[in-house]
Design an enzyme around this catalytic site. Structure first.
Site, PDB file in Angstrom:
ATOM      1  N   ALA A 118       0.812  -1.244   0.000  1.00 53.32           N
ATOM      2  CA  ALA A 118       0.000   0.000   0.000  1.00 53.32           C
ATOM      3  C   ALA A 118       0.835   1.278   0.000  1.00 53.32           C
ATOM      4  O   ALA A 118       0.272   2.372   0.114  1.00 53.32           O
ATOM      5  CB  ALA A 118      -1.010   0.020   1.146  1.00 53.32           C
ATOM      6  N   ALA A 119       2.150   1.160  -0.145  1.00 58.62           N
ATOM      7  CA  ALA A 119       2.982   2.378  -0.201  1.00 58.62           C
ATOM      8  C   ALA A 119       2.541   3.247  -1.384  1.00 58.62           C
ATOM      9  O   ALA A 119       2.287   4.442  -1.239  1.00 58.62           O
ATOM     10  CB  ALA A 119       4.451   2.004  -0.339  1.00 58.62           C
ATOM     11  N   GLY A 120       2.440   2.617  -2.566  1.00 63.69           N
ATOM     12  CA  GLY A 120       2.035   3.359  -3.758  1.00 63.69           C
ATOM     13  C   GLY A 120       0.605   3.880  -3.644  1.00 63.69           C
ATOM     14  O   GLY A 120       0.297   4.985  -4.100  1.00 63.69           O
TER      15      GLY A 120
HETATM   16  O1  RIB Z   1      -1.263  -2.190  -3.576  1.00 65.60           O
HETATM   17  C1  RIB Z   1      -1.418  -3.131  -2.554  1.00 65.60           C
HETATM   18  C2  RIB Z   1      -2.656  -3.939  -2.790  1.00 65.60           C
HETATM   19  O2  RIB Z   1      -2.477  -4.701  -3.975  1.00 65.60           O
HETATM   20  C3  RIB Z   1      -2.985  -4.950  -1.735  1.00 65.60           C
HETATM   21  O3  RIB Z   1      -3.759  -4.417  -0.692  1.00 65.60           O
HETATM   22  C4  RIB Z   1      -3.643  -6.070  -2.521  1.00 65.60           C
HETATM   23  O4  RIB Z   1      -4.982  -6.260  -2.205  1.00 65.60           O
HETATM   24  C5  RIB Z   1      -3.436  -5.725  -3.980  1.00 65.60           C
HETATM   25  O5  RIB Z   1      -4.582  -5.181  -4.550  1.00 65.60           O
END
Ligand code: RIB
Length: 289
Positions: free
Chosen positions: A236-238
């Site tokens: 989830a960084a991006g």
């Molecule tokens: O960008 C991270 C996300 O990619 C995760 O939460 C996962 O569900 C995928 O969609």
């Protein structure tokens, strides 16, 4: 007044194993702990905007199951309007199987589930009309994302695309995008920086992981450094970075101001485990920097 943002995209339950290293092909290894978290690029981005104090709604699909209920609760408890959340029968909520190594790197495989069942009929003009900025990724069917972008463009909205998972994108789709936020791998798969600019994308924010990002237009390329932090989990960084950018653009900040704020957001996200839960609130960002 802050602009209204609609995220059209994926909603997943993340099944996460922490591991000392990634296995090689054909190899079985022992991991460490297992956990579940609420995620999906669309839901993460919507919750990031909500946590950062933006006005945001989510248009996406969940299954009629417990994972779907968890995600619906996660969205609403993070300040995201769920009036346009779709519940699809006889299919699971999207699932992401994620492995995270001790230095925070990850591998992610997504089973789309309900995300794959979004149709053109679900993308309603009157819904898109009531928002100013439309944010998308590519974990929903490509033709639906393309249709949503074209509809949003026709209605004069600002379109932000995080092209992940990346595929080659055609001129028709890219010409509807105002701000593209890919990483280095994704920009290559899409067709490269020159191709994207030539197709009409006005702003590219190329994310570079721990090296920060580059802001690219036809006229300039400007680098922004990341901060040095103790990376625990890059999941989830991006998404949180995108949330930070869009949150600021909604308040008419410049792209430079938006990127500086978003860099702080994602630099906090990587110091915490999980997806939605790892994203900071507006006050946490302001108090930390
Ligand atoms: O960008 C991270 C996300 O990619 C995760 O939460 C996962 O569900 C995928 O969609």
């Amino acid at each position: 007044m802050s602009k209204n943002i609609l995220v059209i995209g994926s909603i997943n339950k993340d099944l996460v194993i922490n591991t000392p290293r990634f296995p090689k092909e054909g190899e079985t290894i022992l991991g460490n702990n297992f956990s579940t978290s609420n995620g999906g690029k669309g839901a993460n981005q919507a919750c990031a905007i909500g946590k950062l104090g933006g006005k945001v709604g989510m248009l996406g699909a969940i299954g009629n199951d417990n994972f779907g209920k968890d995600l619906s609760n996660a969205l609403s408890s993070n300040n995201v309007n769920i009036d346009n959340l779709l519940i699809k029968d006889n299919i699971s909520t999207g699932i992401a199987v994620i492995t995270v190594t001790e230095d925070g790197a990850n591998h992610i495989i997504v089973a789309q589930g309900a995300n794959a069942l979004i149709t053109k009929d679900d993308i309603k003009e009157d819904v898109i009309s009531s928002f100013d900025i439309i944010v998308m990724q590519l974990e929903i069917p490509l033709e639906i994302a393309k249709y949503a972008a074209a509809t949003a463009k026709k209605l004069g909205k600002t379109v932000v695309l995080n092209p992940s998972p990346a595929v080659k994108l055609d001129r028709e789709f890219l010409s509807c995008v105002d701000i593209l936020i890919p990483n280095e791998t994704e920009i290559d798969i899409i067709g490269g920086i020159d191709y994207v600019l030539e197709c009409g994308v006005k702003n590219i924010i190329l994310t570079l992981g721990a090296d920060g990002c580059d802001f690219i237009t036809k006229k300039e390329r400007k680098h922004f450094n990341a901060y040095k932090v103790n990376v625990v989990d890059t999941t989830a960084a991006g998404d949180s970075f995108l949330g930070g950018v869009v949150r600021m653009i909604a308040d008419d900040k410049t792209m430079e101001e938006a990127i500086e704020f978003a860099t702080k957001v994602s630099n906090i996200t990587v110091t915490r485990k999980g997806a939605i839960d790892s994203i900071p609130t507006y006050n946490e960002v302001i108090e930390s920097y």
